[in-house]
Design a protein around this motif. Structure first.
Motif, PDB file in Angstrom:
ATOM      1  N   ARG A  38       0.834  -1.213   0.000  1.00  0.00           N
ATOM      2  CA  ARG A  38       0.000   0.000   0.000  1.00  0.00           C
ATOM      3  C   ARG A  38       0.862   1.254   0.000  1.00  0.00           C
ATOM      4  O   ARG A  38       0.572   2.208  -0.719  1.00  0.00           O
ATOM      5  CB  ARG A  38      -0.915   0.023   1.219  1.00  0.00           C
ATOM      6  N   GLU A  39       1.912   1.253   0.790  1.00  0.00           N
ATOM      7  CA  GLU A  39       2.800   2.417   0.856  1.00  0.00           C
ATOM      8  C   GLU A  39       3.502   2.651  -0.483  1.00  0.00           C
ATOM      9  O   GLU A  39       3.623   3.794  -0.935  1.00  0.00           O
ATOM     10  CB  GLU A  39       3.814   2.235   1.980  1.00  0.00           C
ATOM     11  N   ILE A  40       3.956   1.597  -1.118  1.00  0.00           N
ATOM     12  CA  ILE A  40       4.627   1.722  -2.413  1.00  0.00           C
ATOM     13  C   ILE A  40       3.640   2.219  -3.465  1.00  0.00           C
ATOM     14  O   ILE A  40       3.960   3.110  -4.258  1.00  0.00           O
ATOM     15  CB  ILE A  40       5.261   0.372  -2.829  1.00  0.00           C
ATOM     16  N   LEU A  41       2.423   1.671  -3.469  1.00  0.00           N
ATOM     17  CA  LEU A  41       1.414   2.113  -4.430  1.00  0.00           C
ATOM     18  C   LEU A  41       1.034   3.576  -4.211  1.00  0.00           C
ATOM     19  O   LEU A  41       0.840   4.320  -5.178  1.00  0.00           O
ATOM     20  CB  LEU A  41       0.170   1.227  -4.338  1.00  0.00           C
ATOM     21  N   ALA A  42       0.940   3.997  -2.953  1.00  0.00           N
ATOM     22  CA  ALA A  42       0.620   5.400  -2.656  1.00  0.00           C
ATOM     23  C   ALA A  42       1.710   6.322  -3.205  1.00  0.00           C
ATOM     24  O   ALA A  42       1.416   7.359  -3.803  1.00  0.00           O
ATOM     25  CB  ALA A  42       0.452   5.603  -1.153  1.00  0.00           C
ATOM     26  N   GLU A  43       2.948   5.937  -3.026  1.00  0.00           N
ATOM     27  CA  GLU A  43       4.060   6.733  -3.563  1.00  0.00           C
ATOM     28  C   GLU A  43       4.012   6.758  -5.090  1.00  0.00           C
ATOM     29  O   GLU A  43       4.232   7.795  -5.714  1.00  0.00           O
ATOM     30  CB  GLU A  43       5.400   6.181  -3.074  1.00  0.00           C
ATOM     31  N   ASP A  44       3.707   5.618  -5.688  1.00  0.00           N
ATOM     32  CA  ASP A  44       3.579   5.559  -7.147  1.00  0.00           C
ATOM     33  C   ASP A  44       2.479   6.491  -7.644  1.00  0.00           C
ATOM     34  O   ASP A  44       2.645   7.169  -8.655  1.00  0.00           O
ATOM     35  CB  ASP A  44       3.268   4.132  -7.602  1.00  0.00           C
ATOM     36  N   VAL A  50       1.577   3.809 -11.792  1.00  0.00           N
ATOM     37  CA  VAL A  50       1.248   2.641 -10.971  1.00  0.00           C
ATOM     38  C   VAL A  50       1.417   1.380 -11.807  1.00  0.00           C
ATOM     39  O   VAL A  50       0.880   1.283 -12.908  1.00  0.00           O
ATOM     40  CB  VAL A  50      -0.205   2.716 -10.437  1.00  0.00           C
ATOM     41  N   ASP A  51       2.176   0.433 -11.286  1.00  0.00           N
ATOM     42  CA  ASP A  51       2.368  -0.858 -11.941  1.00  0.00           C
ATOM     43  C   ASP A  51       1.705  -1.914 -11.067  1.00  0.00           C
ATOM     44  O   ASP A  51       2.290  -2.392 -10.098  1.00  0.00           O
ATOM     45  CB  ASP A  51       3.857  -1.151 -12.115  1.00  0.00           C
ATOM     46  N   GLU A  52       0.481  -2.277 -11.411  1.00  0.00           N
ATOM     47  CA  GLU A  52      -0.275  -3.244 -10.618  1.00  0.00           C
ATOM     48  C   GLU A  52       0.170  -4.682 -10.847  1.00  0.00           C
ATOM     49  O   GLU A  52      -0.366  -5.592 -10.236  1.00  0.00           O
ATOM     50  CB  GLU A  52      -1.764  -3.107 -10.901  1.00  0.00           C
ATOM     51  N   THR A  53       1.133  -4.891 -11.732  1.00  0.00           N
ATOM     52  CA  THR A  53       1.608  -6.254 -11.980  1.00  0.00           C
ATOM     53  C   THR A  53       2.619  -6.703 -10.925  1.00  0.00           C
ATOM     54  O   THR A  53       2.948  -7.882 -10.855  1.00  0.00           O
ATOM     55  CB  THR A  53       2.260  -6.386 -13.367  1.00  0.00           C
ATOM     56  N   LYS A  72      -1.903  -5.500  -6.071  1.00  0.00           N
ATOM     57  CA  LYS A  72      -3.301  -5.122  -6.246  1.00  0.00           C
ATOM     58  C   LYS A  72      -4.187  -5.672  -5.124  1.00  0.00           C
ATOM     59  O   LYS A  72      -5.245  -5.117  -4.875  1.00  0.00           O
ATOM     60  CB  LYS A  72      -3.821  -5.533  -7.613  1.00  0.00           C
ATOM     61  N   GLU A  73      -3.758  -6.720  -4.419  1.00  0.00           N
ATOM     62  CA  GLU A  73      -4.508  -7.220  -3.259  1.00  0.00           C
ATOM     63  C   GLU A  73      -4.480  -6.227  -2.109  1.00  0.00           C
ATOM     64  O   GLU A  73      -5.361  -6.221  -1.263  1.00  0.00           O
ATOM     65  CB  GLU A  73      -3.934  -8.544  -2.768  1.00  0.00           C
TER      66      GLU A  73
END
Length: 76
Positions: A38-44, A50-53, A72-73
């Protein structure tokens, strides 16, 4: 207590966690992986990419794959 490593994998690269961390249970390591994702996605998102893969491969100290946690989970 078990020492786990959290490798980040995508379609094009694998970033190995060389330090790892100790957790009492695999469930605790899974919870940490979801929080980190979640933290990495927020930064992205802040950067506009955003790379959901991507996913975490959680590996124990023997090098055995214990779980895969898709980023993505972490957003559900």
């Amino acid at each position: 207590m078990t020492h786990y490593f959290f490798h980040i994998c995508s379609r094009t690269e694998r970033i190995e966690d060389r330090e790892g961390a100790d957790f009492d249970t695999l469930d605790a390591a899974l919870a940490e992986a979801r929080l980190a994702a979640r933290e990495i996605l927020a930064e992205d998102l802040r950067k506009g990419h955003v790379d959901e893969t991507r996913l975490f491969e959680i590996v124990d100290e023997r090098g055995e794959l214990m779980a895969r946690v898709p980023f993505k989970e972490a957003i559900s």
